[in-house]
Design a protein around this motif. Structure first.
Motif, PDB file in Angstrom:
ATOM      1  N   THR A 116      32.673 -31.286 -33.635  1.00  0.00           N
ATOM      2  CA  THR A 116      32.473 -31.825 -32.282  1.00  0.00           C
ATOM      3  C   THR A 116      33.213 -30.993 -31.240  1.00  0.00           C
ATOM      4  O   THR A 116      32.857 -31.018 -30.054  1.00  0.00           O
ATOM      5  CB  THR A 116      32.960 -33.285 -32.186  1.00  0.00           C
ATOM      6  N   GLY A 117      34.250 -30.275 -31.687  1.00  0.00           N
ATOM      7  CA  GLY A 117      34.943 -29.382 -30.773  1.00  0.00           C
ATOM      8  C   GLY A 117      34.289 -28.021 -30.688  1.00  0.00           C
ATOM      9  O   GLY A 117      34.297 -27.381 -29.643  1.00  0.00           O
ATOM     10  N   ALA A 118      33.685 -27.576 -31.808  1.00  0.00           N
ATOM     11  CA  ALA A 118      33.099 -26.243 -31.848  1.00  0.00           C
ATOM     12  C   ALA A 118      31.642 -26.219 -31.392  1.00  0.00           C
ATOM     13  O   ALA A 118      31.163 -25.187 -30.909  1.00  0.00           O
ATOM     14  CB  ALA A 118      33.197 -25.676 -33.266  1.00  0.00           C
ATOM     15  N   ILE A 119      30.944 -27.348 -31.558  1.00  0.00           N
ATOM     16  CA  ILE A 119      29.506 -27.393 -31.261  1.00  0.00           C
ATOM     17  C   ILE A 119      29.262 -28.444 -30.179  1.00  0.00           C
ATOM     18  O   ILE A 119      29.290 -29.655 -30.457  1.00  0.00           O
ATOM     19  CB  ILE A 119      28.686 -27.736 -32.523  1.00  0.00           C
ATOM     20  N   PRO A 120      29.035 -28.057 -28.948  1.00  0.00           N
ATOM     21  CA  PRO A 120      28.902 -29.020 -27.843  1.00  0.00           C
ATOM     22  C   PRO A 120      27.812 -30.063 -28.053  1.00  0.00           C
ATOM     23  O   PRO A 120      28.011 -31.239 -27.741  1.00  0.00           O
ATOM     24  CB  PRO A 120      28.587 -28.122 -26.642  1.00  0.00           C
ATOM     25  N   TRP A 121      26.648 -29.662 -28.603  1.00  0.00           N
ATOM     26  CA  TRP A 121      25.553 -30.631 -28.729  1.00  0.00           C
ATOM     27  C   TRP A 121      25.862 -31.730 -29.729  1.00  0.00           C
ATOM     28  O   TRP A 121      25.341 -32.843 -29.633  1.00  0.00           O
ATOM     29  CB  TRP A 121      24.236 -29.934 -29.080  1.00  0.00           C
ATOM     30  N   LEU A 122      26.731 -31.442 -30.720  1.00  0.00           N
ATOM     31  CA  LEU A 122      27.107 -32.487 -31.664  1.00  0.00           C
ATOM     32  C   LEU A 122      27.929 -33.563 -30.967  1.00  0.00           C
ATOM     33  O   LEU A 122      27.778 -34.760 -31.232  1.00  0.00           O
ATOM     34  CB  LEU A 122      27.899 -31.879 -32.832  1.00  0.00           C
ATOM     35  N   GLY A 123      28.781 -33.127 -30.048  1.00  0.00           N
ATOM     36  CA  GLY A 123      29.540 -34.095 -29.259  1.00  0.00           C
ATOM     37  C   GLY A 123      28.640 -34.946 -28.393  1.00  0.00           C
ATOM     38  O   GLY A 123      28.894 -36.139 -28.187  1.00  0.00           O
ATOM     39  N   LYS A 124      27.557 -34.350 -27.901  1.00  0.00           N
ATOM     40  CA  LYS A 124      26.619 -35.113 -27.079  1.00  0.00           C
ATOM     41  C   LYS A 124      25.885 -36.164 -27.907  1.00  0.00           C
ATOM     42  O   LYS A 124      25.624 -37.276 -27.431  1.00  0.00           O
ATOM     43  CB  LYS A 124      25.620 -34.162 -26.423  1.00  0.00           C
ATOM     44  N   ILE A 125      25.540 -35.831 -29.149  1.00  0.00           N
ATOM     45  CA  ILE A 125      24.897 -36.809 -30.028  1.00  0.00           C
ATOM     46  C   ILE A 125      25.835 -37.982 -30.285  1.00  0.00           C
ATOM     47  O   ILE A 125      25.436 -39.149 -30.241  1.00  0.00           O
ATOM     48  CB  ILE A 125      24.479 -36.150 -31.353  1.00  0.00           C
ATOM     49  N   LEU A 126      27.091 -37.662 -30.548  1.00  0.00           N
ATOM     50  CA  LEU A 126      28.077 -38.720 -30.773  1.00  0.00           C
ATOM     51  C   LEU A 126      28.209 -39.610 -29.546  1.00  0.00           C
ATOM     52  O   LEU A 126      28.272 -40.843 -29.653  1.00  0.00           O
ATOM     53  CB  LEU A 126      29.427 -38.112 -31.127  1.00  0.00           C
ATOM     54  N   ALA A 127      28.232 -38.980 -28.369  1.00  0.00           N
ATOM     55  CA  ALA A 127      28.379 -39.745 -27.129  1.00  0.00           C
ATOM     56  C   ALA A 127      27.188 -40.641 -26.869  1.00  0.00           C
ATOM     57  O   ALA A 127      27.294 -41.624 -26.129  1.00  0.00           O
ATOM     58  CB  ALA A 127      28.583 -38.786 -25.957  1.00  0.00           C
ATOM     59  N   SER A 128      26.036 -40.324 -27.493  1.00  0.00           N
ATOM     60  CA  SER A 128      24.834 -41.136 -27.275  1.00  0.00           C
ATOM     61  C   SER A 128      24.847 -42.437 -28.070  1.00  0.00           C
ATOM     62  O   SER A 128      24.025 -43.323 -27.819  1.00  0.00           O
ATOM     63  CB  SER A 128      23.583 -40.327 -27.632  1.00  0.00           C
ATOM     64  N   ILE A 129      25.736 -42.572 -29.044  1.00  0.00           N
ATOM     65  CA  ILE A 129      25.849 -43.825 -29.787  1.00  0.00           C
ATOM     66  C   ILE A 129      26.438 -44.875 -28.858  1.00  0.00           C
ATOM     67  O   ILE A 129      27.522 -44.689 -28.307  1.00  0.00           O
ATOM     68  CB  ILE A 129      26.753 -43.661 -31.028  1.00  0.00           C
ATOM     69  N   PRO A 130      25.752 -46.000 -28.652  1.00  0.00           N
ATOM     70  CA  PRO A 130      26.247 -47.019 -27.718  1.00  0.00           C
ATOM     71  C   PRO A 130      27.636 -47.523 -28.119  1.00  0.00           C
ATOM     72  O   PRO A 130      27.868 -47.847 -29.292  1.00  0.00           O
ATOM     73  CB  PRO A 130      25.201 -48.137 -27.823  1.00  0.00           C
ATOM     74  N   VAL A 131      28.534 -47.568 -27.172  1.00  0.00           N
ATOM     75  CA  VAL A 131      29.903 -48.018 -27.449  1.00  0.00           C
ATOM     76  C   VAL A 131      29.940 -49.436 -28.007  1.00  0.00           C
ATOM     77  O   VAL A 131      30.656 -49.697 -28.985  1.00  0.00           O
ATOM     78  CB  VAL A 131      30.773 -47.903 -26.175  1.00  0.00           C
ATOM     79  N   PRO A 132      29.186 -50.403 -27.446  1.00  0.00           N
ATOM     80  CA  PRO A 132      29.224 -51.757 -28.014  1.00  0.00           C
ATOM     81  C   PRO A 132      28.823 -51.792 -29.485  1.00  0.00           C
ATOM     82  O   PRO A 132      29.369 -52.575 -30.270  1.00  0.00           O
ATOM     83  CB  PRO A 132      28.227 -52.531 -27.149  1.00  0.00           C
TER      84      PRO A 132
END
Length: 398
Positions: A116-132
């Motif tokens: 998630t630190g090395a690959i920006p798009w992977l972090g974006k996928i993670l961020a798309s998971i709804p927090v609730p």
């Protein structure tokens, strides 16, 4: 007589305050949740010595990461082991993963964190998971462990009742120390029962050791341990950790933090550790006013906490020996008390939005049910089902 020169530069405040803040950070972080870590590691197949090795490896890894991040960034960045992740492992006992499989899953978790630190798009996928939804999954995972104190009241009431009373007293007088006090009481009771039983532990067994485990990589362990552990660690530790530092006007270097904690997690996994991450709750102790009025020197609190963590880690074998000698259910009860606040916060966040309440509720119930299907635990199915319900029922809601 010659008078000494007068210095016109302001005198810098002493280092005592940030160092004391570092000590408190380490004490609270370690004592508040070591029981959760031991419970989780044993649930996925670790022996007593392997669990002690995992606890020691996690302590060393997070200490190195915290010191390096604080030193090179000059910011009060602290790290911790994944307490919600350990609670997740505690609920995975029914899946009967082998210890080698679990270690392989831990390594993959660390690599995902680093990615998630090395690959920006992977972090974006993670961020798309709804927090609730992520919080609902976490709350379900924590439910069983948080019920342990009340279950233990029916089996070992004379041991558990004093721990709960001590926890309540400190919760009223000094909330920060409520869980450490309860953990201390649990260790005291464990020591008493060990002495009463006549069990003798040799000095060699009390020395901290690192026990290497050959990892085994399987799809089942990746689905049942890696993915839920990754999501829980990121959503419940790393993201809040960034937010806590931001509340004190410190920017977290995301790339270097994820690379350090992710690679550190993978190395610690070889010796039984499950995951390390940015600290969330204890982060405020090193970044706030308790670390001194001089904001430019609060990084010293984070760096000193790393040193104190290493000193605490030297007691990992002794703590594991005491925990092993404790009455059955005592360690789980103490761990459950440590997670009450996390459960409350997660459940509140999961159900706060009426528009996503149904998907979150179903995810919470599935994660808390202990469901196991196709060799994969309830946490994975909770997240998958929650996402499906969200798309099916809630995406068109205003």
């Amino acid at each position: 007589m010659t008078l000494p020169p007068v210095s016109l530069s302001p005198q810098r405040p002493p280092l005592v305050q940030p160092i004391v803040a570092g000590l408190i950070t380490a004490l609270v972080g370690y004592t508040a949740s070591f029981a959760v870590v031991l419970t989780g590691l044993k649930a996925v197949g670790a022996t007593d010595s392997q669990a002690a090795s995992g606890l020691f490896a996690l302590t060393i890894a997070l200490a190195i990461c915290a010191f390096a991040l604080a030193w090179f960034t000059r910011r009060p960045i602290t790290t911790a082991w994944s307490t919600p992740g350990a609670a997740l492992l505690a609920g995975s006992a029914a899946l009967n993963f082998g210890w080698n499989e679990a270690v392989g899953a831990f390594i993959m978790t660390g690599l995902l964190i680093a990615a998630t630190g090395a690959i920006p798009w992977l972090g974006k996928i993670l961020a798309s998971i709804p927090v609730p939804l992520a919080q609902a999954m976490l709350a379900g995972v924590l439910l069983k462990l948080c019920l342990a104190p009340f279950v233990a009241l029916s089996t070992i009431p004379l041991y558990v009742a004093p721990i709960i009373v001590i926890w309540l007293v400190f919760l009223r007088l000094s909330p920060r120390w409520a869980v450490p006090a309860a953990m201390g009481a649990a260790l005291g009771i464990a020591g008493f029962t060990m002495a009463q039983s006549g069990n003798v532990v040799s000095a060699h067994e009390l020395l901290p050791t690192l026990e290497f485990t050959v990892p085994t990589f399987t799809v089942a362990a990746f689905s049942g341990i890696t993915l839920p552990l990754f999501v829980v660690t990121m959503a419940s530790q790393n993201v809040p950790g960034v937010a806590v530092l931001a509340s004190f006007n410190y920017e977290t270097p995301w790339r270097s933090s994820m690379l350090a904690t992710g690679l550190g997690s993978s190395v610690a996994a070889l010796f039984g550790g499950h995951a390390i991450n940015l600290a969330a709750i204890s982060a405020a102790l090193a970044a706030g006013e308790e670390a001194g009025a001089d904001r430019s020197r609060r990084w010293i609190a984070a760096a000193s906490s790393a040193v104190f963590y290493i000193l605490l880690g030297l007691a990992s074998a002794s703590i594991t020996a005491l925990a092993t000698a404790s009455p059955e259910g005592l360690l789980e009860a103490a761990a459950g008390l440590a997670l009450f606040a996390t459960l409350g916060a997660s459940a509140s966040s999961a159900l706060s939005d009426p528009r996503s309440r149904m998907s979150s509720l179903v995810a919470f119930l599935i994660a808390g049910s202990g469901l196991s299907f196709a060799g994969i635990g309830g946490a994975f199915w909770a997240l998958l089902t929650g996402l499906g319900l969200r798309l099916l029922l809630e995406r068109k809601m205003p």
